[in-house]
Design an enzyme around this catalytic site. Structure first.
Site, mmCIF file in Angstrom:
data_model
loop_
_atom_site.group_PDB
_atom_site.id
_atom_site.type_symbol
_atom_site.label_atom_id
_atom_site.label_comp_id
_atom_site.label_asym_id
_atom_site.label_seq_id
_atom_site.Cartn_x
_atom_site.Cartn_y
_atom_site.Cartn_z
ATOM 1 N N GLU A 44 0.845 -1.188 0.000
ATOM 2 C CA GLU A 44 0.000 0.000 0.000
ATOM 3 C C GLU A 44 0.881 1.239 0.000
ATOM 4 O O GLU A 44 2.006 1.213 0.517
ATOM 5 C CB GLU A 44 -0.909 -0.001 1.246
ATOM 6 C CG GLU A 44 -1.845 1.197 1.326
ATOM 7 C CD GLU A 44 -2.809 1.109 2.495
ATOM 8 O OE1 GLU A 44 -3.673 2.006 2.632
ATOM 9 O OE2 GLU A 44 -2.699 0.145 3.289
ATOM 10 N N GLU A 190 -12.535 -1.984 2.950
ATOM 11 C CA GLU A 190 -13.049 -1.703 4.308
ATOM 12 C C GLU A 190 -14.137 -0.626 4.322
ATOM 13 O O GLU A 190 -14.121 0.299 5.132
ATOM 14 C CB GLU A 190 -11.899 -1.309 5.234
ATOM 15 C CG GLU A 190 -10.942 -2.451 5.506
ATOM 16 C CD GLU A 190 -9.872 -2.122 6.533
ATOM 17 O OE1 GLU A 190 -9.788 -0.962 7.004
ATOM 18 O OE2 GLU A 190 -9.101 -3.036 6.889
ATOM 19 N N GLU A 309 -6.122 -9.126 4.287
ATOM 20 C CA GLU A 309 -5.295 -8.432 5.281
ATOM 21 C C GLU A 309 -5.278 -9.278 6.545
ATOM 22 O O GLU A 309 -6.327 -9.501 7.150
ATOM 23 C CB GLU A 309 -5.818 -7.034 5.599
ATOM 24 C CG GLU A 309 -5.600 -6.013 4.503
ATOM 25 C CD GLU A 309 -5.922 -4.590 4.958
ATOM 26 O OE1 GLU A 309 -5.693 -4.270 6.156
ATOM 27 O OE2 GLU A 309 -6.404 -3.806 4.117
ATOM 28 N N GLN A 368 1.876 -6.024 5.900
ATOM 29 C CA GLN A 368 2.194 -5.794 4.501
ATOM 30 C C GLN A 368 3.550 -6.422 4.174
ATOM 31 O O GLN A 368 4.088 -7.163 5.001
ATOM 32 C CB GLN A 368 2.184 -4.298 4.229
ATOM 33 C CG GLN A 368 0.795 -3.690 4.362
ATOM 34 C CD GLN A 368 0.692 -2.275 3.824
ATOM 35 O OE1 GLN A 368 1.559 -1.777 3.135
ATOM 36 N NE2 GLN A 368 -0.397 -1.612 4.175
#
Length: 525
Positions: A44, A190, A309, A368
């Site tokens: 990200e 989300e 995630e 991540q």
């Protein structure tokens, strides 16, 4: 049977209950085939994940495109098969059209999610070409926060379209003739979260996701779509969100997303070690929600899960929250959690749970990849190194092949504050029967002992001839965070000698609070 922790002695004080467990396996009892996308990760535009993470022109290892070769090599060693991009919360304020074409024509902009001035140097083409060079499947997300159907379809056409249409011709003009053929697409991120730019309720999001998904599949019927599920099992809207969103999107999407992070709170080590039990319950509940919609629709289609995630993240104890971040630029250090050996054992246990749901979880992404709650860390202009959590992920991705076997694990329970009763021993097994009939295929066993005492695990098997060649073990300790390359390298896996099988059983001794992986071969008896 409940385990009572303690250090007994010969003076009459209470002795700890011996930790013993049994595991049964048979080749005909299978969970499902392993989708290699289960070993995905996430990049990200957050902190140093991109800039001085995967990308740093001028670095000693940088390739001709400015991407760090040392990070790419560690990514390959980690076994990452798929990477989700560009977010995350970042995507809900992202205008993709402004991040393609000549870099000198792009303008920096304020990312509202992480309060950072985004330099806008790495965009769609740069990321997709990096992924292509590294043999990584991309998973793209579209902005359904501040944008909608037209922008989503435009990005898909830019990535996958052929010459003769507006956005495909723009890609070609920008120097990329061949389509990228991106197959996995997230319909936002989300959207149930009030922190999300463009947050929507379940009905608003469900309708928008259905329309965007419909248009995207008309543009490219070969793609797979992921609807936003709950950001956590503990959201007030959990369950009802899934029911409502899937009531609109069931016939259009292929997967529904799950996000979950775990951390040790208030020194509650037992609950932290039991985190994978919470993950298991979360998966079961989302599957139940999806199947209830299938029943209502009288549909034979099975929605699967994109657990895109997941990780250990000290969200409550180390992160001040997005609202408290100052406006920053130049790739600030945000959410750079430093991990312990205990964190690594928990990550290994979470991977066991993902394997044991291989039939319904084909896609997952460790969040991540670099610097931001990541298994890989870097210093600008300096080294890249493996955090403690690197090791269970890399070895699971390397050893888990073929099919996940449906084990029966009988282990004592411990009562935890956060999760209630959790088993003290967890396990997964994979077997690759892809060769010729009668030949031995790779067998791998993954085990975690959550107890502070050693555990004796007896594995019984029938229908197979098994030979274990050896094992790897990683032990939790009480040292805490391993900050910096030198400290992180003090935590790694140690080799274990595998005992011989005898009369259809093999007995392993697991160290306290440990993750281990055992490898060998098996063929049908």
């Amino acid at each position: 049977m409940e385990y009572a922790a303690g250090n007994g002695a010969d003076d009459g004080t209470a002795q700890p209950t011996p930790v013993t467990a049994t595991i049964s396996l048979h080749p005909d009892f299978q969970v499902g085939a392993i989708d290699r996308r289960l070993f995905g990760s996430f990049v990200e535009h957050l902190g140093r994940a991109v800039y001085t993470g995967i990308y740093e022109p001028g670095h000693a290892t940088a390739d001709e495109h400015g991407f760090r070769r040392d990070v790419a090599d560690l990514t390959k060693e980690l076994g990452v098969s798929m990477v989700r991009y560009p977010g995350g919360n970042f995507v809900s304020n992202y205008v993709w059209e402004e991040a393609v074409g000549p870099v000198e024509n792009r303008k920096p902009f304020i990312d509202l999610a992480w309060r950072t001035v985004e330099p806008n140097i790495v965009g769609t083409d740069e990321f997709l070409q990096w992924a292509e060079r590294e043999g990584i499947e991309p998973m793209m997300a579209v902005n359904l926060g501040t944008r909608g159907v037209a922008a989503a379809v435009g990005l898909l056409e830019y990535c996958n379209g052929v010459a003769g249409s507006k956005w495909a011709d723009m890609r070609i003009a920008n120097g990329r003739e061949e389509p990228y053929n991106v197959k996995l697409w997230c319909l936002g991120n989300e959207m149930d979260g009030p922190w999300q730019i463009g947050h929507k309720d379940a009905h608003e999001y469900g309708k928008l996701a259905a329309e965007a998904g419909k248009a995207m599949k008309l543009t490219d019927p070969s793609i797979e779509l992921v609807a936003c599920g709950s950001s956590s099992m503990y959201m007030d809207t959990f369950g009802e969100w899934e029911r409502t969103v899937l009531s609109y999107t069931y016939d259009i999407v292929d997967h529904i997303s799950m996000h979950a992070y775990y951390e040790e709170k208030d020194g509650d080590r037992a609950s932290f070690l039991g985190s994978a039990t919470a993950m298991d319950r979360f998966i079961q509940r989302v599957v139940a929600s999806a199947d209830s919609i299938a029943a209502q629709k009288r549909s034979d289609k099975k929605i699967t899960i994109s657990f895109d995630e997941w990780n250990v993240w000290y969200l409550e104890t180390r992160f001040p929250g997005e609202k408290n971040l100052p406006l920053q630029r130049d790739a600030p250090r945000i959410i750079e959690d430093i991990y312990s050996a205990l964190d690594a054992v928990v990550v290994g246990d979470l991977m066991i749970t993902l394997l044991n749901h291989a039939d319904r979880v084909p896609v997952a992404a460790l969040a991540q990849l670099v610097n931001v709650i990541a298994p890989i860390m870097t210093e600008p202009g300096g080294d890249a190194w493996r955090q403690t959590t690197f090791h269970p992920f890399a070895n699971t991705a390397r050893l888990a092949q073929g099919t996940v076997l449906d084990l029966r694990v009988n282990a004592p329970l411990v009562t935890t504050k956060a999760h209630g009763d959790v088993p003290l021993v967890t396990a997964a097994a994979t077997w690759d029967e892809s060769g010729e009939a009668g030949t031995a295929g790779a067998l791998s066993l993954f085990l975690v002992n959550r107890s502070s005492e050693p555990a004796t695990v007896t594995i019984g098997y029938s229908g197979l001839e098994i030979t274990l060649d050896g094992g790897l073990e990683l032990l939790a300790d009480h040292v805490g965070m391993r900050e910096g390359k030198e400290a992180a390298e003090q935590v790694s896996t140690s080799p274990r000698t595998a005992p011989a099988s005898e009369n259809g059983t093999v007995t392993l001794t697991l160290a306290p609070e440990s993750w281990s992986a055992w490898h060998g071969t098996a063929k049908r008896a």
